[in-house]
Design a protein around this motif. Structure first.
Motif, PDB file in Angstrom:
ATOM      1  N   MET A   1       0.735  -0.953  -0.310  1.00 49.80           N
ATOM      2  CA  MET A   1       0.175  -0.042   0.150  1.00 49.80           C
ATOM      3  C   MET A   1       0.332   0.876   0.012  1.00 49.80           C
ATOM      4  N   ASP A   2       0.911   1.680  -0.945  1.00 52.40           N
ATOM      5  CA  ASP A   2       1.402   3.245  -1.260  1.00 52.40           C
ATOM      6  C   ASP A   2       1.090   4.693   0.070  1.00 52.40           C
ATOM      7  N   ALA A   3       1.940   5.565   0.507  1.00 51.06           N
ATOM      8  CA  ALA A   3       1.613   6.007   1.384  1.00 51.06           C
ATOM      9  C   ALA A   3       0.275   7.241   1.094  1.00 51.06           C
ATOM     10  N   ALA A   4       0.293   7.557  -0.025  1.00 52.80           N
ATOM     11  CA  ALA A   4      -1.523   8.091  -0.651  1.00 52.80           C
ATOM     12  C   ALA A   4      -2.190   7.230   0.467  1.00 52.80           C
ATOM     13  N   VAL A   5      -2.501   5.925  -0.156  1.00 50.65           N
ATOM     14  CA  VAL A   5      -3.647   5.042  -0.008  1.00 50.65           C
ATOM     15  C   VAL A   5      -3.608   5.253   1.472  1.00 50.65           C
ATOM     16  N   ALA A   6      -2.342   5.721   2.473  1.00 46.40           N
ATOM     17  CA  ALA A   6      -2.176   4.765   3.698  1.00 46.40           C
ATOM     18  C   ALA A   6      -3.113   6.040   4.693  1.00 46.40           C
ATOM     19  N   SER A   7      -2.165   7.405   3.836  1.00 42.34           N
ATOM     20  CA  SER A   7      -2.971   8.129   4.463  1.00 42.34           C
ATOM     21  C   SER A   7      -4.425   9.144   4.371  1.00 42.34           C
ATOM     22  N   ILE A   8      -5.374   8.538   3.612  1.00 40.96           N
ATOM     23  CA  ILE A   8      -6.583   8.743   3.346  1.00 40.96           C
ATOM     24  C   ILE A   8      -7.323   7.745   4.241  1.00 40.96           C
ATOM     25  N   LYS A   9      -7.578   8.755   5.144  1.00 41.59           N
ATOM     26  CA  LYS A   9      -9.136   8.123   6.055  1.00 41.59           C
ATOM     27  C   LYS A   9     -10.585   8.263   5.834  1.00 41.59           C
ATOM     28  N   LYS A  10     -11.464   7.994   6.253  1.00 42.65           N
ATOM     29  CA  LYS A  10     -12.720   7.922   5.746  1.00 42.65           C
ATOM     30  C   LYS A  10     -14.019   8.344   6.948  1.00 42.65           C
ATOM     31  N   GLY A  11     -14.405   9.150   6.724  1.00 43.96           N
ATOM     32  CA  GLY A  11     -15.673   8.941   7.984  1.00 43.96           C
ATOM     33  C   GLY A  11     -16.804   9.816   7.175  1.00 43.96           C
ATOM     34  N   ARG A  12     -17.744  10.487   7.574  1.00 44.09           N
ATOM     35  CA  ARG A  12     -19.094  10.157   6.971  1.00 44.09           C
ATOM     36  C   ARG A  12     -19.462  12.005   6.064  1.00 44.09           C
ATOM     37  N   LYS A  13     -18.317  12.819   6.250  1.00 46.78           N
ATOM     38  CA  LYS A  13     -18.315  13.796   4.682  1.00 46.78           C
ATOM     39  C   LYS A  13     -17.310  13.345   3.531  1.00 46.78           C
ATOM     40  N   PHE A  14     -16.461  11.997   4.110  1.00 46.67           N
ATOM     41  CA  PHE A  14     -16.195  11.652   3.141  1.00 46.67           C
ATOM     42  C   PHE A  14     -16.332  11.828   1.005  1.00 46.67           C
ATOM     43  N   ASP A  15     -17.319  11.651   1.122  1.00 47.46           N
ATOM     44  CA  ASP A  15     -17.617  11.669  -0.208  1.00 47.46           C
ATOM     45  C   ASP A  15     -17.803  13.047  -0.501  1.00 47.46           C
ATOM     46  N   GLN A  16     -18.273  13.572   0.210  1.00 47.94           N
ATOM     47  CA  GLN A  16     -18.761  15.699   0.203  1.00 47.94           C
ATOM     48  C   GLN A  16     -17.892  16.123  -0.067  1.00 47.94           C
ATOM     49  N   VAL A  17     -16.502  15.620   0.539  1.00 46.03           N
ATOM     50  CA  VAL A  17     -14.802  16.607   0.851  1.00 46.03           C
ATOM     51  C   VAL A  17     -14.665  16.027  -0.852  1.00 46.03           C
ATOM     52  N   LEU A  18     -14.812  14.808  -1.413  1.00 49.95           N
ATOM     53  CA  LEU A  18     -15.113  14.059  -3.067  1.00 49.95           C
ATOM     54  C   LEU A  18     -15.580  15.337  -4.003  1.00 49.95           C
ATOM     55  N   GLN A  19     -16.198  15.782  -2.894  1.00 48.94           N
ATOM     56  CA  GLN A  19     -17.005  15.909  -4.632  1.00 48.94           C
ATOM     57  C   GLN A  19     -16.966  17.499  -4.895  1.00 48.94           C
ATOM     58  N   GLY A  20     -17.031  17.704  -3.622  1.00 49.50           N
ATOM     59  CA  GLY A  20     -16.468  19.441  -3.633  1.00 49.50           C
ATOM     60  C   GLY A  20     -14.787  19.596  -4.325  1.00 49.50           C
ATOM     61  N   ALA A  21     -13.711  18.725  -4.255  1.00 51.28           N
ATOM     62  CA  ALA A  21     -12.657  18.783  -4.828  1.00 51.28           C
ATOM     63  C   ALA A  21     -12.589  18.779  -6.066  1.00 51.28           C
ATOM     64  N   GLN A  22     -14.280  18.169  -6.270  1.00 54.75           N
ATOM     65  CA  GLN A  22     -13.504  17.482  -7.605  1.00 54.75           C
ATOM     66  C   GLN A  22     -14.020  18.977  -8.720  1.00 54.75           C
ATOM     67  N   THR A  23     -14.872  19.657  -7.560  1.00 54.08           N
ATOM     68  CA  THR A  23     -15.655  20.570  -8.482  1.00 54.08           C
ATOM     69  C   THR A  23     -14.694  21.889  -8.750  1.00 54.08           C
ATOM     70  N   ILE A  24     -14.121  22.043  -7.509  1.00 56.55           N
ATOM     71  CA  ILE A  24     -12.782  23.198  -7.731  1.00 56.55           C
ATOM     72  C   ILE A  24     -11.240  22.706  -8.657  1.00 56.55           C
ATOM     73  N   PHE A  25     -11.087  21.422  -8.335  1.00 58.07           N
ATOM     74  CA  PHE A  25      -9.779  20.729  -9.535  1.00 58.07           C
ATOM     75  C   PHE A  25     -10.566  21.312 -10.698  1.00 58.07           C
ATOM     76  N   MET A  26     -11.608  21.172 -11.302  1.00 57.60           N
ATOM     77  CA  MET A  26     -12.217  20.483 -12.349  1.00 57.60           C
ATOM     78  C   MET A  26     -12.172  22.002 -13.047  1.00 57.60           C
ATOM     79  N   ARG A  27     -12.047  23.669 -11.664  1.00 57.87           N
ATOM     80  CA  ARG A  27     -12.802  24.348 -12.202  1.00 57.87           C
ATOM     81  C   ARG A  27     -11.313  25.644 -12.161  1.00 57.87           C
ATOM     82  N   ASP A  28     -10.157  24.706 -11.341  1.00 52.37           N
ATOM     83  CA  ASP A  28      -9.784  26.099 -11.474  1.00 52.37           C
ATOM     84  C   ASP A  28      -8.410  25.345 -11.665  1.00 52.37           C
ATOM     85  N   GLY A  29      -7.589  23.888 -11.512  1.00 56.32           N
ATOM     86  CA  GLY A  29      -6.807  22.876 -11.759  1.00 56.32           C
ATOM     87  C   GLY A  29      -6.133  22.878 -10.394  1.00 56.32           C
ATOM     88  N   PHE A  30      -4.878  22.114 -10.711  1.00 53.36           N
ATOM     89  CA  PHE A  30      -4.638  21.842  -9.666  1.00 53.36           C
ATOM     90  C   PHE A  30      -3.625  22.841  -8.367  1.00 53.36           C
TER      91      PHE A  30
END
Length: 205
Positions: A1-30
């Motif tokens: 397991m790589d460091a990126a996978v190991a460092s991810i912690k899931k919780g109740r608002k996990f999917d919510q964070v991913l959706q928000g992140a996708q919106t901003i990454f799509m709009r502004d780039g990395f």
């Protein structure tokens, strides 16, 4: 397991964070995406965001992985394995061309190329969740088509790679060099039709 996978912690608002992140990454780039904007779009605090993802790179890697995996699955999963090769290959090529020319696809590719030297696992995760999954699905279809006598292929793994490259003809170098980032429907259809015709000219029966 790589460091990126190991460092991810899931919780109740996990999917919510991913959706928000996708919106901003799509709009502004990395580079242009700020943690403040991502947290705001997700409707969470920065503390909550950091509790799931320790840095922006890890968050982007997960967003890219999930989207590429979804696109890869949709590309081939709906293909009729017993169907006509021209129809099946046209569907696959269409899905691949539209993803490659989408703003998300272009952003993911550029970011992974730009950051892969510093963060090799980022490029590896993108490759494993996108191109590898698509190739496996295409190989599965080609094996079925060969078995049923609709195609004549000795090396389906190589043929799958060849077909994937055909769908990037004309697009890839322009996107890579930043010459062109939008493609009209006629351009896309030209690439789709050309990829299918050339593939069938080599492997059709």
């Amino acid at each position: 397991m790589d460091a990126a996978v190991a460092s991810i912690k899931k919780g109740r608002k996990f999917d919510q964070v991913l959706q928000g992140a996708q919106t901003i990454f799509m709009r502004d780039g990395f580079d242009g995406a700020s943690v403040d904007d991502i947290a705001k779009a997700a409707g969470v605090s920065k503390a909550t965001l950091y509790s799931y993802f320790p840095d922006k790179r890890v968050l982007f890697a997960e967003v890219a992985r999930l989207e590429c995996e979804r696109q890869a699955n949709e590309t081939v999963d709906v293909v009729d394995l017993s169907g006509n090769p021209r129809e099946a290959l046209t569907h696959i090529a269409t899905a691949m061309v539209h993803f490659t020319t989408s703003q998300f696809g272009i952003n993911v590719f550029r970011i992974c190329v730009a950051e892969s030297s510093r963060f090799p696992e980022l490029g590896q995760r993108f490759y494993d969740s996108g191109p590898v999954v698509v190739r496996q699905r295409i190989v599965g279809y080609l094996d079925c088509a060969v078995e049923s006598g609709m195609l004549k292929i000795e090396d389906t793994a190589l043929a799958a790679e060849q077909f994937m490259e055909l769908t990037k003809t004309y697009i890839f170098p322009r996107v890579l060099c930043g010459i062109q980032t939008s493609f009209d429907d006629d351009e896309k259809q030209r690439i789709i039709d050309g990829a299918v015709e050339m593939f069938l000219a080599r492997y059709g029966v």
